[in-house]
Design an enzyme around this catalytic site. Structure first.
Site, PDB file in Angstrom:
ATOM      1  CG  HIS A   1      -4.369  -0.586   4.143  1.00 17.05           C
ATOM      2  ND1 HIS A   1      -3.518  -1.306   3.335  1.00 17.05           N
ATOM      3  CD2 HIS A   1      -5.428  -0.242   3.364  1.00 17.05           C
ATOM      4  CE1 HIS A   1      -4.050  -1.399   2.122  1.00 17.05           C
ATOM      5  NE2 HIS A   1      -5.205  -0.752   2.116  1.00 17.05           N
TER       6      HIS A   1
ATOM      7  CG  HIS B   1      -7.033   0.076  -0.788  1.00 24.68           C
ATOM      8  ND1 HIS B   1      -7.006  -1.065  -0.028  1.00 24.68           N
ATOM      9  CD2 HIS B   1      -8.268   0.104  -1.351  1.00 24.68           C
ATOM     10  CE1 HIS B   1      -8.175  -1.687  -0.106  1.00 24.68           C
ATOM     11  NE2 HIS B   1      -8.949  -0.996  -0.906  1.00 24.68           N
TER      12      HIS B   1
ATOM     13  CB  CYS C   1      -0.992  -0.008   1.157  1.00 27.03           C
ATOM     14  SG  CYS C   1      -0.246  -0.091   2.799  1.00 27.03           S
TER      15      CYS C   1
END
Length: 171
Positions: free
Chosen positions: A128, A140, A77
């Site tokens: 994340h 993402h 990510c």
């Protein structure tokens, strides 16, 4: 008369298109949940940065997730955010989510604009990151789906949302 028309057209060809761009108030924009990812399509959030991010997304869409990965063979990510921001905004981001979360200024969830980083706590020691593109959507690198778009209003993401950061003023 024809000469003046040609001269006018020539003059407009040297003016950047962004000179003619402006941002409408949110109340005047239409909501469209069906994201086709065409830069020309109508969405709640519009603007040059969003368009450039969507163009970059097309190049990364479906790339498999790989922790520590930084290429089209597998990306995590934070590396995806590095690529998107470098190529869409000419902005250098740090390598890790832990470093990226400290960049820019904090943005409230209700004030998100396309190009804002959104952060989630997905495990006791795991974070994340994604980039908001408008209409409650963010790009993402998902561990299960690879590079994809998800809905920020989904229960999972709402439960894990921790903050958002604006790292550029060109939203």
């Amino acid at each position: 008369m024809l000469f003046l028309l040609l001269l006018s057209l020539l003059a407009f060809s040297f003016i950047p298109f962004s000179t003619f761009c402006f941002e409408l108030p949110a109340s005047m924009l239409t909501l469209n949940r069906d994201i086709g990812f065409s830069p020309e399509s109508t969405h709640q959030e519009t603007g040059p940065l969003r368009t450039r991010i969507l163009v970059q997304y097309q190049q990364w869409k479906g790339t498999h997730y790989r922790w520590g990965g930084t290429t089209h063979n597998g990306v995590d990510c934070s590396a995806l955010m590095q690529h998107l921001f470098r190529d869409a905004a000419h902005l250098s981001l740090p390598r890790t989510t832990g470093e990226q979360i400290n960049k820019g200024v904090k943005v409230e969830e209700l004030s998100l604009k396309a190009g804002d980083l959104v952060f989630f706590q997905t495990g006791e020691h795991r974070r994340h990151v994604g980039v908001y593109i408008g209409d409650h959507q963010f790009i993402h690198a998902s561990t299960s789906q690879g590079v994809t778009v998800s809905d920020l209003s989904d229960d999972y993401w709402q439960a894990h949302f921790i903050t958002a950061r604006r790292v550029t003023g060109n939203a």
